[in-house]
Scaffold this active site. Structure first.
Site, mmCIF file in Angstrom:
data_model
loop_
_atom_site.group_PDB
_atom_site.id
_atom_site.type_symbol
_atom_site.label_atom_id
_atom_site.label_comp_id
_atom_site.label_asym_id
_atom_site.label_seq_id
_atom_site.Cartn_x
_atom_site.Cartn_y
_atom_site.Cartn_z
ATOM 1 N N ASP A 104 54.879 24.998 75.791
ATOM 2 C CA ASP A 104 55.205 24.584 77.174
ATOM 3 C C ASP A 104 54.375 24.982 78.315
ATOM 4 O O ASP A 104 54.015 26.144 78.110
ATOM 5 C CB ASP A 104 56.522 24.586 77.355
ATOM 6 C CG ASP A 104 57.497 24.377 76.399
ATOM 7 O OD1 ASP A 104 57.225 23.180 75.702
ATOM 8 O OD2 ASP A 104 58.579 24.892 76.090
HETATM 9 N N1 URA Z 1 59.549 26.636 71.693
HETATM 10 C C1 URA Z 1 59.696 26.458 73.156
HETATM 11 O O1 URA Z 1 60.685 26.119 73.286
HETATM 12 N N2 URA Z 1 58.445 26.245 73.733
HETATM 13 C C2 URA Z 1 57.242 26.535 73.363
HETATM 14 O O2 URA Z 1 56.160 26.179 74.318
HETATM 15 C C3 URA Z 1 57.068 26.627 72.205
HETATM 16 C C4 URA Z 1 58.243 26.785 71.183
#
Ligand code: URA
Length: 292
Positions: A104
Site C-alpha cells: 500500500d
Molecule cells: N497488508 C496490508 O494491509 N498492506 C500491505 O501493503 C501489505 C500487506
C-alpha cells in the site's frame, strides 16, 4: 506460439495476471490488430506484439531488485493522481522493471522488482505460499485474544484468512509492535486482519519475503539480489511454525468492591522469548541480522 499474456510477462511489462487485464482492456495489438481474447497466441519471432502501441522487447538481461519502500509511494507503474511511483526510486536502472505484488501507499519495507515475468509469477502464485512477515505498530496495547484470533484466521469480506503466525514483538506504554507472518496475498490483508480484531494500525512495514530480509537498506535504498537469492526464493521453504503464545493473559477485571476502582487497564502482554524457530528476530525499525 505462446499465449499473449505469457509473452507480455516474459517481456517484463507486468505479471501474467495483469497482462490478462491489458488484453481484456483492448490495450494489446498483434500485427496492428487489437486482440481481446485471453487464449490468443502469437510468435514473438514473427509477430509484432505491442502494448499501448509500444512494441514488446524481449530483454535477455533479467534484473532482480530489493527496494526498501518508503511510505508515500505507490507500487503501480503509473498513477492518475500523479503520486510518486516506487520505480522513481530506482535511479540508474535503465530497464523497465515492475513490482512483485504490491504494498500500500502507506506501507513501507521490502519490495521486490524484476523484469523476469516467470520468476515473479512463480513467487506470486498462491500454490507456492511464500511467507511474508510484517511488523505492525498498533495503537495501544494488544490482548492475547486479539493475537490468537488473527493467528487462527479472521473473517474478511471474501472469506476467512489462512492461519498466520502472530506474536508480540515489543510492548510499550503507548503502542505495541506485533509481527504478522502470512503466505496469502490479499489486498490490504494485514490492515484488514488487524481491523477485524479491532486493532488500529499506526505503522506497517514488511520485513521479510521468503528467505529475504530487509537488511541494512534505508527507506528509498535498493540493491540487486544475488544469484543465490534469486534461486533461493524459488525453493520451497519449510513453513515457520506458529509459536506458542507465551503472553500474559488479560486479567479479569476485579470488581470495584475488591479494588475500590472501576475496571483497570489490561496488563501489558510480554514479548515472546521462546526459542522455537522464529521467522525473524528483527526488532521493529531495526536492520535484521542476515539469515543463514
Ligand atoms: N497488508 C496490508 O494491509 N498492506 C500491505 O501493503 C501489505 C500487506
Amino acid at each position: 506460439m505462446e499465449r499473449l499474456q505469457k509473452l507480455i510477462s516474459q517481456a517484463g511489462i507486468t505479471s501474467r495476471r495483469a497482462a490478462e487485464e491489458l488484453i481484456l482492456n483492448g490495450r494489446v495489438t498483434v500485427n496492428g490488430t487489437v486482440v481481446t481474447e485471453l487464449g490468443s497466441k502469437a510468435d514473438p519471432a514473427v509477430d509484432r506484439i505491442a502494448v499501448d502501441g509500444k512494441p514488446l522487447q524481449f530483454s535477455a538481461k533479467h534484473l532482480y531488485i530489493l527496494l526498501n519502500k518508503p511510505t508515500g509511494y505507490i507500487t503501480a507503474l503509473k498513477d492518475s493522481l500523479g503520486r510518486p511511483l516506487v520505480t522513481d526510486l530506482l535511479k540508474g536502472v535503465e530497464e523497465r522493471v515492475y513490482p512483485v505484488g504490491r504494498l500500500d501507499y502507506n506501507t513501507e519495507g521490502l519490495l521486490l522488482l524484476t523484469n523476469d515475468g516467470e520468476w515473479a509469477n512463480h513467487l506470486m502464485h498462491p500454490r507456492h505460499e511464500v511467507e511474508k512477515e510484517y511488523h505492525v505498530r498498533v495503537r495501544g496495547k494488544v490482548m492475547e485474544q486479539q493475537l490468537k484470533r488473527m493467528a487462527g484466521g479472521v473473517e474478511l469480506e471474501e472469506g476467512v484468512t489462512a492461519p498466520a503466525i502472530v506474536r508480540l514483538v515489543k510492548g510499550s506504554d503507548l503502542n505495541d509492535w506485533i509481527s504478522v507472518t502470512i503466505h496469502e496475498g490479499r489486498n490490504r490483508q494485514v490492515r484488514r486482519m488487524c481491523e477485524a480484531v479491532s486493532l488500529s494500525v499506526v505503522r506497517l512495514r514488511r520485513v521479510r519475503y521468503g528467505c529475504l530480509e530487509i537488511g541494512v537498506l534505508k527507506p528509498g535504498q535498493f540493491r540487486y539480489l544475488t544469484e543465490a537469492e534469486v534461486k533461493g526464493l524459488l525453493q520451497p521453504e519449510p513453513a515457520s511454525q506458529p509459536e506458542p503464545q507465551k503472553v500474559r493473559k488479560l486479567q479479569k477485571p476485579r470488581s470495584t468492591a475488591e479494588t475500590g476502582t472501576t475496571v483497570g487497564r489490561p496488563p501489558a502482554l510480554t514479548p515472546d522469548k521462546q526459542t522455537r524457530k522464529q521467522p525473524s528476530r528483527t526488532k521493529p525499525g531495526e536492520a535484521p541480522r542476515p539469515r543463514r
